[in-house]
Design a protein around this motif. Structure first.
Motif, PDB file in Angstrom:
ATOM      1  N   ASP A  63       0.540  12.199  -5.471  1.00 22.76           N
ATOM      2  CA  ASP A  63       0.758  11.085  -6.367  1.00 22.76           C
ATOM      3  C   ASP A  63      -0.585  10.540  -6.846  1.00 22.76           C
ATOM      4  O   ASP A  63      -1.644  11.104  -6.572  1.00 22.76           O
ATOM      5  N   LYS A  64      -0.546   9.434  -7.578  1.00 22.28           N
ATOM      6  CA  LYS A  64      -1.762   8.877  -8.175  1.00 22.28           C
ATOM      7  C   LYS A  64      -2.681   8.237  -7.139  1.00 22.28           C
ATOM      8  O   LYS A  64      -3.821   7.888  -7.450  1.00 22.28           O
ATOM      9  N   HIS A  65      -2.180   8.073  -5.910  1.00 22.07           N
ATOM     10  CA  HIS A  65      -3.007   7.513  -4.835  1.00 22.07           C
ATOM     11  C   HIS A  65      -3.481   8.621  -3.892  1.00 22.07           C
ATOM     12  O   HIS A  65      -3.893   8.344  -2.761  1.00 22.07           O
ATOM     13  N   ASN A  66      -3.376   9.872  -4.372  1.00 21.69           N
ATOM     14  CA  ASN A  66      -3.843  11.045  -3.628  1.00 21.69           C
ATOM     15  C   ASN A  66      -3.097  11.281  -2.319  1.00 21.69           C
ATOM     16  O   ASN A  66      -3.644  11.872  -1.387  1.00 21.69           O
ATOM     17  N   SER A 102       0.837  -1.192   0.000  1.00 26.31           N
ATOM     18  CA  SER A 102       0.000   0.000   0.000  1.00 26.31           C
ATOM     19  C   SER A 102       0.876   1.247   0.000  1.00 26.31           C
ATOM     20  O   SER A 102       1.941   1.280   0.617  1.00 26.31           O
ATOM     21  N   ASP A 103       0.409   2.264  -0.710  1.00 22.59           N
ATOM     22  CA  ASP A 103       1.176   3.499  -0.853  1.00 22.59           C
ATOM     23  C   ASP A 103       0.596   4.571   0.055  1.00 22.59           C
ATOM     24  O   ASP A 103      -0.509   5.041  -0.162  1.00 22.59           O
ATOM     25  N   LYS A 104       1.335   4.927   1.083  1.00 19.01           N
ATOM     26  CA  LYS A 104       0.885   5.953   2.010  1.00 19.01           C
ATOM     27  C   LYS A 104       1.871   7.114   2.088  1.00 19.01           C
ATOM     28  O   LYS A 104       1.756   7.980   2.948  1.00 19.01           O
ATOM     29  N   VAL A 125       5.723  12.996 -10.969  1.00 14.56           N
ATOM     30  CA  VAL A 125       4.365  13.532 -10.804  1.00 14.56           C
ATOM     31  C   VAL A 125       4.420  15.056 -10.759  1.00 14.56           C
ATOM     32  O   VAL A 125       3.592  15.701 -10.102  1.00 14.56           O
ATOM     33  N   SER A 126       5.367  15.629 -11.477  1.00 15.40           N
ATOM     34  CA  SER A 126       5.541  17.084 -11.473  1.00 15.40           C
ATOM     35  C   SER A 126       4.308  17.811 -11.995  1.00 15.40           C
ATOM     36  O   SER A 126       4.089  18.979 -11.672  1.00 15.40           O
ATOM     37  N   SER A 127       3.515  17.119 -12.821  1.00 15.46           N
ATOM     38  CA  SER A 127       2.314  17.758 -13.370  1.00 15.46           C
ATOM     39  C   SER A 127       1.293  18.081 -12.275  1.00 15.46           C
ATOM     40  O   SER A 127       0.379  18.882 -12.485  1.00 15.46           O
ATOM     41  N   SER A 128       1.437  17.468 -11.094  1.00 16.27           N
ATOM     42  CA  SER A 128       0.498  17.723  -9.994  1.00 16.27           C
ATOM     43  C   SER A 128       0.940  18.898  -9.117  1.00 16.27           C
ATOM     44  O   SER A 128       0.216  19.290  -8.205  1.00 16.27           O
ATOM     45  N   LEU A 129       2.115  19.445  -9.378  1.00 14.14           N
ATOM     46  CA  LEU A 129       2.636  20.529  -8.547  1.00 14.14           C
ATOM     47  C   LEU A 129       1.727  21.750  -8.585  1.00 14.14           C
ATOM     48  O   LEU A 129       1.154  22.099  -9.621  1.00 14.14           O
ATOM     49  N   MET A 130       1.614  22.410  -7.443  1.00 15.84           N
ATOM     50  CA  MET A 130       0.835  23.636  -7.347  1.00 15.84           C
ATOM     51  C   MET A 130       1.451  24.533  -6.281  1.00 15.84           C
ATOM     52  O   MET A 130       2.219  24.078  -5.428  1.00 15.84           O
ATOM     53  N   VAL A 131       1.144  25.815  -6.381  1.00 16.55           N
ATOM     54  CA  VAL A 131       1.568  26.761  -5.349  1.00 16.55           C
ATOM     55  C   VAL A 131       0.605  26.638  -4.184  1.00 16.55           C
ATOM     56  O   VAL A 131      -0.580  26.941  -4.316  1.00 16.55           O
ATOM     57  N   GLU A 132       1.098  26.159  -3.043  1.00 18.22           N
ATOM     58  CA  GLU A 132       0.231  25.922  -1.881  1.00 18.22           C
ATOM     59  C   GLU A 132      -0.045  27.218  -1.125  1.00 18.22           C
ATOM     60  O   GLU A 132      -1.169  27.456  -0.676  1.00 18.22           O
ATOM     61  N   SER A 133       0.961  28.077  -0.989  1.00 22.27           N
ATOM     62  CA  SER A 133       0.769  29.347  -0.300  1.00 22.27           C
ATOM     63  C   SER A 133       1.895  30.303  -0.655  1.00 22.27           C
ATOM     64  O   SER A 133       2.982  29.875  -1.075  1.00 22.27           O
TER      65      SER A 133
END
Length: 250
Positions: free
Chosen positions: A92-95, A28-30, A68-76
């Motif tokens: 990641d793909k497992h949220n 499992s991916d945690k 998974v760089s495509s998921s990067l966002m500015v958090e604050s």
């Protein structure tokens, strides 16, 4: 009575189930991805530019899902003078979500949208030759701030029935702030939750599921951005809304 063959079969089934459970737990991916910032890349950000500018030189890698760089966002972000501090998030793909612990400092240029000094904003009142001597000047129209004072940002509108119907159709919740921008003084107490006006979801009260991202230092003057969202009982998130907090000196 259960014969030996049945006992053996039951033992095999139980053993297989235990083995599957152990494999599932082991695989499992945690763990969220690792966010890396290339410090060799020096950025400069001008107010009004797309936030994608702030993502240059940043990558995210997950041990199972790879890049998974495509998921990067500015958090604050935190603006202090000519520097904007940026913190990143990725999933990641497992949220599994990772929020970087450190802020990245980027040169900041307020650009053409910067506010001129107060003395440049103040317009001297012109004399009205039609106003007889001794009479009081006309009052400031309702909703307008007297000259020299900063107007209070207008309150946001309540969530409408149409918005609720649209949210129900999409199966997602709503969150609304009292206002999108506010000013406090250095040292003043600030409760981020008090900025929330209302939340809505067809499942009922979800106010306890509000998530606030971003930092604010009430002891240091500057402009701070907080991001708000809320999830429903199915963990579906609302759209993110932002609050800009100006901390000013007394």
């Amino acid at each position: 009575m259960i014969n030996k063959i049945e006992v053996v079969i039951i033992s095999i089934v139980i053993g297989a189930l235990l083995l599957v459970s152990m494999i599932a737990i082991a695989t499992s991916d945690k763990t969220g991805p690792v966010i890396t910032v290339d410090d060799a890349i020096k950025l400069s950000y001008t107010a009004g530019q797309d936030e994608s500018v702030l993502l240059q030189g940043v990558s995210a890698y997950d041990k199972r899902d790879g890049d998974v760089s495509s998921s990067l966002m500015v958090e604050s972000t935190i603006i202090k003078g000519n520097v904007i501090k940026v913190r990143y998030a990725a999933k990641d793909k497992h949220n599994n979500v990772t929020i970087a612990k450190q802020y990245r400092e980027v040169a900041y240029n307020p650009g053409d949208g910067s506010q001129p000094p107060a003395e440049e904003q103040t317009t001297a009142p012109t004399e009205n030759p039609e106003t007889p001597a001794g009479e009081q000047p006309q009052e400031t129209p309702q909703g307008e701030a007297p000259q020299g004072e900063t107007p209070t940002p207008a309150a946001t509108a309540p969530i409408t029935d149409e918005e609720k119907a649209s949210a129900d159709a999409q199966g997602k919740p709503l969150i609304r702030l009292k206002q999108t921008e506010m000013t406090i003084h250095v040292g003043e107490t600030f409760n981020a939750l008090e900025a929330v006006s209302e939340t809505y979801d067809a499942s009922g009260d979800i106010s306890r599921r509000i998530i606030i991202s971003g930092d604010i230092d009430t002891n240091t003057a500057g402009d701070y951005k907080l991001s708000y969202l809320v999830t429903n009982e199915n963990r579906v998130p609302s759209d993110t809304v932002e609050l800009i907090v100006h901390v000013i000196t007394n």
